[in-house]
Design a protein around this motif. Sequence first.
Motif, PDB file in Angstrom:
ATOM      1  N   VAL A   1       0.804  -1.280  -0.458  1.00 27.56           N
ATOM      2  CA  VAL A   1      -0.047  -0.304  -0.420  1.00 27.56           C
ATOM      3  C   VAL A   1       1.151   1.400  -0.334  1.00 27.56           C
ATOM      4  O   VAL A   1       0.809   2.383  -0.867  1.00 27.56           O
ATOM      5  N   LEU A   2       1.796   1.635   1.052  1.00 31.68           N
ATOM      6  CA  LEU A   2       2.839   2.478   0.942  1.00 31.68           C
ATOM      7  C   LEU A   2       2.845   2.570  -0.004  1.00 31.68           C
ATOM      8  O   LEU A   2       3.864   3.339  -0.666  1.00 31.68           O
ATOM      9  N   ASN A   3       4.343   1.703  -1.516  1.00 34.36           N
ATOM     10  CA  ASN A   3       4.086   1.833  -2.791  1.00 34.36           C
ATOM     11  C   ASN A   3       3.170   2.415  -4.246  1.00 34.36           C
ATOM     12  O   ASN A   3       4.259   2.069  -5.243  1.00 34.36           O
ATOM     13  N   GLY A   4       2.024   2.703  -3.734  1.00 33.57           N
ATOM     14  CA  GLY A   4       1.199   2.188  -4.442  1.00 33.57           C
ATOM     15  C   GLY A   4      -0.242   1.676  -4.956  1.00 33.57           C
ATOM     16  O   GLY A   4      -0.821   2.036  -5.886  1.00 33.57           O
ATOM     17  N   HIS A   5       0.425   0.542  -4.228  1.00 29.98           N
ATOM     18  CA  HIS A   5      -1.242  -0.433  -4.418  1.00 29.98           C
ATOM     19  C   HIS A   5      -2.627   0.199  -4.602  1.00 29.98           C
ATOM     20  O   HIS A   5      -3.351   1.437  -4.082  1.00 29.98           O
ATOM     21  N   PRO A   6      -3.678   0.386  -5.471  1.00 25.94           N
ATOM     22  CA  PRO A   6      -3.655  -1.440  -6.156  1.00 25.94           C
ATOM     23  C   PRO A   6      -2.916  -1.405  -7.969  1.00 25.94           C
ATOM     24  O   PRO A   6      -2.763  -2.361  -8.305  1.00 25.94           O
TER      25      PRO A   6
END
Lengths: 437, 166
Positions: A256-261
């Motif tokens: 999530v912290l890296n852009g999910h989804p």
Amino acid sequence: MKKKRIGIHELYAKDPIEADRLLWGRESDPASRRGFLKKAGLAAMSLALGSKIVHASEMPAGLIPTLLDQPQSDFELPGKHPDLVVLNDKPWNVETPAHLLDDAITPADKFFVRNNGLVPEDIDVDAWELTIDGESIPEPITFSIAQLKELFTEHTYQLTLECGGNGRSEFNPPAKGNQWSTGAVACASWTGVRLKDVLEHCKVKSDAVYIGYYGKDVHLSRNPKKVTISRGVPIHKAMEDETLIAWAMNGEDIPVLNGHPLRLVVGGWPASVSGKWLTRISVRNIVHDGPKMEAPSYRVPKRPVAPGETVKDEDMKIIESMPVKSLITYPKTGAMVKKGQSVKLRGHAWAGDLSVKEMHISVDFGATWQKANLKSAPNRLAWQSWEASISLKEEGYYEVWAKATDEKGISQPMVVPGWNPKGYLNNATHRIALKVS
Amino acid sequence: MSKEEKELSKDELDIVQRIVQRMNVLVYASFFIAVVALFNIMAPDTAERWLGETEKEALPEAVVDTISDDLIENGIHIKTGLIVDDGFNQVKATCLACHSAKLVTQNRADREGWKKMIRWMQETQNLWDLGQNEDIILDYLAKNYAPEDKGRRAPLKNIEWYTLED
């Protein structure tokens, strides 16, 4: 031996669901991973907060209530390795020590975090939409993630992402911003569809100049009308095979912290062009003008300037390909070895859009250089692993320096390169300390 | 990465000194050690359970460490990490409304440099007009978070030495 005290955050970092159970006796609905099953834990958590949790049934499992989430306490982030270094917690900016980047493919828990705004709170993968619009798209088209997967061929590439400000902490005079040392870089395996295929499907016009992304992250001021960051790349970079609209990192959901989804992944360029929590891509007939495209953000002087010099906005240019750089990922700095002991060295090297041609290491502060064994990249825009071996005959303090050279013959400088107002592009040789006794 | 050991606060030092002064404590200590030793010899299993390494089976001690807003150690406001000095309250109220204190504490600049950051935040990040607080905030930042000369490349620092086996 001291009994280890574990803070709330460390507990959550290890296993958020277990932390919920340990701390509050909380069990959430296993299917939705939300709410409080049979109200277990709700009372305990409410008591600690000193107030009722409104919308408790919606509260995601494994989430530290914000009130207990003290900014200053030393802690780790859920899903991230506990030894990552938190530079900033609002917004999250977290870097990876060099020795934790030893893997050829960076695991998700060791992938750095560079956020400009707040992580979106309610992510619904099934309802997620990506709209392609802009002056150079005849008719805007909206896709669900399922449609992207259905309509286009899936591709997987290892792609190096490095923050433009990686290494900023070394600039003198200091440049403002997050004071990254060497850890705002990673190379994961990304899966998604080619942006090129999607843009062609949308009948991108020949007058296209630039693409600009928009994401769902929340502006720090919490003003919903304010866009946190909206950057992009020239159309030629957007149309490269390796430029992906990705939904997976290393075969799993993107953290999530890296852009999910859904996010853009544009290897070799400042990672700020790889928009996270992606909801919209505008294909522009001008150079994109979203927030943080303007000077001085992600720009460097057109000509070299003296340290501390004032540079006018019009004398700055947008950073494109990142410069040649490398890391020593093994051993960890601070190794004490014996005289004559054979010491293996490992690391990675990368060079933006280019490949790395040669890799050298020095144990005498750059006076002499030894060639390292450099592997080729698994695909374009992925970092290349290298290894070497040294054996030191005399006692004392040593530094191992690593220097990569790109395919055009350009090498890393041994001192901090050209000063620039915002402290971008420090690609000075990485150094680790070693003691021989 | 190991967290740095906290230095002893003044109060803690006082306590330590007082203990040292009362040397007769030693007498009790020796007596205690003797008892423990005897106990160990006579009932090793029980002794291990009572005194040994309990962390093996003990669950991690979950600490909900809500740090008090009043806690100040060595001139540092523990909850935010900011230096306590004139202007601290204005900085806390103004800057931390939007971003983390870490964005202040990790940066260094002179007065002019800090002013530029404030202008940038006002122009692009919805920061309001600071009015008379601006000078107070700038004084605080320029004094407590001033740049240091690092040269062209600083020596490696904070090295944790360890033995690397073959």
